[in-house]
Design a protein around this motif. Structure first.
Motif, PDB file in Angstrom:
ATOM      1  N   THR A  29      -2.244 -12.370  -9.723  1.00 65.50           N
ATOM      2  CA  THR A  29      -1.788 -11.593 -10.955  1.00 65.50           C
ATOM      3  C   THR A  29      -0.806 -12.492 -11.644  1.00 65.50           C
ATOM      4  OG1 THR A  29      -0.037 -10.668  -9.966  1.00 65.50           O
ATOM      5  CG2 THR A  29      -2.202  -9.198  -9.620  1.00 65.50           C
ATOM      6  N   HIS A  30      -0.422 -11.597 -13.039  1.00 62.36           N
ATOM      7  CA  HIS A  30       0.440 -12.154 -13.746  1.00 62.36           C
ATOM      8  C   HIS A  30       1.760 -12.398 -12.950  1.00 62.36           C
ATOM      9  CE1 HIS A  30      -2.452 -11.188 -16.871  1.00 62.36           C
ATOM     10  NE2 HIS A  30      -1.813 -11.828 -17.807  1.00 62.36           N
ATOM     11  N   ASP A  31       2.115 -11.386 -12.305  1.00 59.87           N
ATOM     12  CA  ASP A  31       3.294 -11.491 -11.272  1.00 59.87           C
ATOM     13  C   ASP A  31       3.246 -12.606 -10.450  1.00 59.87           C
ATOM     14  OD1 ASP A  31       4.507  -9.594 -12.914  1.00 59.87           O
ATOM     15  OD2 ASP A  31       4.058  -8.012 -11.486  1.00 59.87           O
ATOM     16  N   ASP A  32       2.191 -12.747  -9.816  1.00 56.11           N
ATOM     17  CA  ASP A  32       2.158 -13.715  -8.820  1.00 56.11           C
ATOM     18  C   ASP A  32       2.472 -15.257  -9.422  1.00 56.11           C
ATOM     19  OD1 ASP A  32       1.367 -12.214  -6.819  1.00 56.11           O
ATOM     20  OD2 ASP A  32      -0.851 -12.023  -7.443  1.00 56.11           O
ATOM     21  N   ALA A  33       1.813 -15.541 -10.731  1.00 52.97           N
ATOM     22  CA  ALA A  33       1.853 -16.710 -11.490  1.00 52.97           C
ATOM     23  C   ALA A  33       3.359 -16.813 -11.835  1.00 52.97           C
ATOM     24  CB  ALA A  33       1.085 -16.602 -12.773  1.00 52.97           C
ATOM     25  N   TRP A  34       4.067 -15.656 -12.225  1.00 49.89           N
ATOM     26  CA  TRP A  34       5.527 -15.866 -12.523  1.00 49.89           C
ATOM     27  C   TRP A  34       6.436 -16.237 -11.297  1.00 49.89           C
ATOM     28  CZ3 TRP A  34       8.627 -16.345 -16.295  1.00 49.89           C
ATOM     29  CH2 TRP A  34      10.003 -16.345 -16.447  1.00 49.89           C
ATOM     30  N   THR A  35       5.808 -15.572  -9.983  1.00 45.88           N
ATOM     31  CA  THR A  35       6.531 -16.037  -8.845  1.00 45.88           C
ATOM     32  C   THR A  35       6.452 -17.380  -8.370  1.00 45.88           C
ATOM     33  OG1 THR A  35       6.350 -13.584  -8.160  1.00 45.88           O
ATOM     34  CG2 THR A  35       6.864 -15.528  -6.266  1.00 45.88           C
ATOM     35  N   ASP A  54       2.938 -25.796 -15.075  1.00 42.71           N
ATOM     36  CA  ASP A  54       1.894 -25.137 -15.927  1.00 42.71           C
ATOM     37  C   ASP A  54       1.069 -24.370 -14.781  1.00 42.71           C
ATOM     38  OD1 ASP A  54       0.246 -24.860 -18.733  1.00 42.71           O
ATOM     39  OD2 ASP A  54      -1.309 -25.053 -16.992  1.00 42.71           O
ATOM     40  N   ILE A  55       0.724 -22.814 -15.146  1.00 39.97           N
ATOM     41  CA  ILE A  55      -0.235 -21.999 -14.396  1.00 39.97           C
ATOM     42  C   ILE A  55      -1.126 -21.407 -15.438  1.00 39.97           C
ATOM     43  CG2 ILE A  55      -0.436 -20.299 -12.632  1.00 39.97           C
ATOM     44  CD1 ILE A  55       2.431 -20.743 -11.815  1.00 39.97           C
ATOM     45  N   HIS A  56      -2.202 -21.754 -15.164  1.00 41.26           N
ATOM     46  CA  HIS A  56      -3.393 -21.102 -16.034  1.00 41.26           C
ATOM     47  C   HIS A  56      -4.233 -20.207 -15.064  1.00 41.26           C
ATOM     48  CE1 HIS A  56      -2.857 -23.529 -19.556  1.00 41.26           C
ATOM     49  NE2 HIS A  56      -3.854 -23.004 -20.046  1.00 41.26           N
ATOM     50  N   ARG A  57      -4.804 -19.241 -15.739  1.00 42.83           N
ATOM     51  CA  ARG A  57      -5.708 -18.178 -15.023  1.00 42.83           C
ATOM     52  C   ARG A  57      -6.726 -17.638 -16.111  1.00 42.83           C
ATOM     53  NH1 ARG A  57      -4.257 -12.364 -13.342  1.00 42.83           N
ATOM     54  NH2 ARG A  57      -4.656 -12.302 -15.596  1.00 42.83           N
ATOM     55  N   ALA A  58      -8.214 -18.125 -15.877  1.00 43.25           N
ATOM     56  CA  ALA A  58      -9.075 -17.415 -16.545  1.00 43.25           C
ATOM     57  C   ALA A  58      -9.060 -18.224 -17.996  1.00 43.25           C
ATOM     58  CB  ALA A  58      -9.569 -16.094 -16.454  1.00 43.25           C
ATOM     59  N   GLN A  61      -2.727 -19.425 -20.391  1.00 42.00           N
ATOM     60  CA  GLN A  61      -1.717 -19.661 -19.863  1.00 42.00           C
ATOM     61  C   GLN A  61      -0.632 -18.582 -19.406  1.00 42.00           C
ATOM     62  OE1 GLN A  61       1.336 -21.760 -22.341  1.00 42.00           O
ATOM     63  NE2 GLN A  61       0.973 -23.649 -21.045  1.00 42.00           N
ATOM     64  N   LEU A  62      -0.422 -18.476 -17.922  1.00 48.47           N
ATOM     65  CA  LEU A  62       0.438 -17.621 -17.578  1.00 48.47           C
ATOM     66  C   LEU A  62       1.677 -18.099 -17.225  1.00 48.47           C
ATOM     67  CD1 LEU A  62      -1.882 -15.887 -14.940  1.00 48.47           C
ATOM     68  CD2 LEU A  62      -1.720 -15.256 -17.380  1.00 48.47           C
ATOM     69  N   PHE A  63       2.098 -19.410 -17.253  1.00 40.34           N
ATOM     70  CA  PHE A  63       3.335 -19.810 -17.047  1.00 40.34           C
ATOM     71  C   PHE A  63       3.511 -21.078 -17.469  1.00 40.34           C
ATOM     72  CE2 PHE A  63       6.746 -22.002 -14.667  1.00 40.34           C
ATOM     73  CZ  PHE A  63       7.740 -20.732 -14.323  1.00 40.34           C
ATOM     74  N   HIS A  64       4.676 -21.462 -18.267  1.00 45.90           N
ATOM     75  CA  HIS A  64       4.933 -23.102 -18.363  1.00 45.90           C
ATOM     76  C   HIS A  64       6.292 -23.040 -18.277  1.00 45.90           C
ATOM     77  CE1 HIS A  64       4.175 -26.722 -20.268  1.00 45.90           C
ATOM     78  NE2 HIS A  64       5.380 -27.013 -20.934  1.00 45.90           N
ATOM     79  N   ALA A  65       6.731 -24.354 -17.931  1.00 43.08           N
ATOM     80  CA  ALA A  65       8.329 -24.523 -18.117  1.00 43.08           C
ATOM     81  C   ALA A  65       8.303 -25.948 -18.019  1.00 43.08           C
ATOM     82  CB  ALA A  65       8.969 -24.231 -16.617  1.00 43.08           C
ATOM     83  N   ALA A  66       9.256 -26.732 -18.851  1.00 42.23           N
ATOM     84  CA  ALA A  66       9.413 -27.943 -19.143  1.00 42.23           C
ATOM     85  C   ALA A  66      10.938 -28.240 -18.854  1.00 42.23           C
ATOM     86  CB  ALA A  66       9.469 -28.398 -20.566  1.00 42.23           C
ATOM     87  N   LEU A  67      11.345 -28.897 -17.484  1.00 44.15           N
ATOM     88  CA  LEU A  67      12.635 -29.131 -17.105  1.00 44.15           C
ATOM     89  C   LEU A  67      13.176 -30.481 -17.908  1.00 44.15           C
ATOM     90  CD1 LEU A  67      11.446 -27.192 -15.087  1.00 44.15           C
ATOM     91  CD2 LEU A  67      12.679 -28.424 -13.396  1.00 44.15           C
ATOM     92  N   PRO A  68      14.423 -30.467 -17.646  1.00 44.79           N
ATOM     93  CA  PRO A  68      14.938 -31.669 -18.340  1.00 44.79           C
ATOM     94  C   PRO A  68      14.466 -33.057 -17.645  1.00 44.79           C
ATOM     95  CG  PRO A  68      16.808 -29.957 -17.455  1.00 44.79           C
ATOM     96  CD  PRO A  68      15.412 -29.713 -17.151  1.00 44.79           C
TER      97      PRO A  68
END
Length: 161
Positions: A29-35, A54-58, A61-68
């Motif tokens: 789920t969206h929550d699983d992608a966030w976790t 990056d996390i994509h489903r179907a 894009q459900l999650f994206h982060a760019a770290l320093p």
């Protein structure tokens, strides 16, 4: 990544295939992608890893982060590695390893545009039991085997492996 981890031999095709067999969700789920994404951020921050996640489903894009330390190039690598997972239904590192095991490379033998596809480590299929591959989780910014290992480590923790 610690020096000890880097001294570990790169996984072979059989080990990569085994990872895919066991790292399967009951649902995603969206929550699983966030976790999952949040765990990857936590692990990367602990290691001061300059990665994008990056996390994509179907197709979404459900999650994206760019770290320093990450750059726009990491996002381009994510897209190229994710396309390999979407096309082959397998981890980008496994796809590249299968070509290398045949004595060739993905770039030489896949006939796919290398500006759009990269069979380098770091993108792993999100597989749901009884459904199949529904998306991908991708890390870019480390050497390819370390990108792959970071994703696998997070999946193992999330799935209780």
């Amino acid at each position: 990544m610690s020096a000890a981890r880097n001294e570990t031999p790169a996984p072979d095709v059989a080990e990569l295939e085994e990872q895919e067999r066991r790292l399967v969700f009951r649902r995603f789920t969206h929550d699983d992608a966030w976790t999952l994404g949040s765990l990857l951020v936590e692990l990367a921050r602990e290691r001061q890893a300059p990665v994008a996640i990056d996390i994509h489903r179907a197709g979404q894009q459900l999650f994206h982060a760019a770290l320093p330390g990450s750059t726009p190039d990491n996002d381009a690598w994510i897209a190229r590695k994710r396309r390999v997972v979407e096309r082959y239904g397998s981890a980008s590192y496994l796809v590249g390893s299968r070509f290398r095991a045949k004595g060739t490379t993905f770039e030489e033998s896949s006939r796919l545009d290398p500006d759009r596809y990269a069979a380098h480590g770091g993108s792993f299929p999100v597989t749901v039991a009884g459904v199949g591959v529904v998306g991908s989780v991708t890390v870019s910014g480390l050497p390819q085997v370390d990108d792959h290992r970071l994703v696998v480590e997070a999946l193992e923790r999330i799935l209780g492996e």
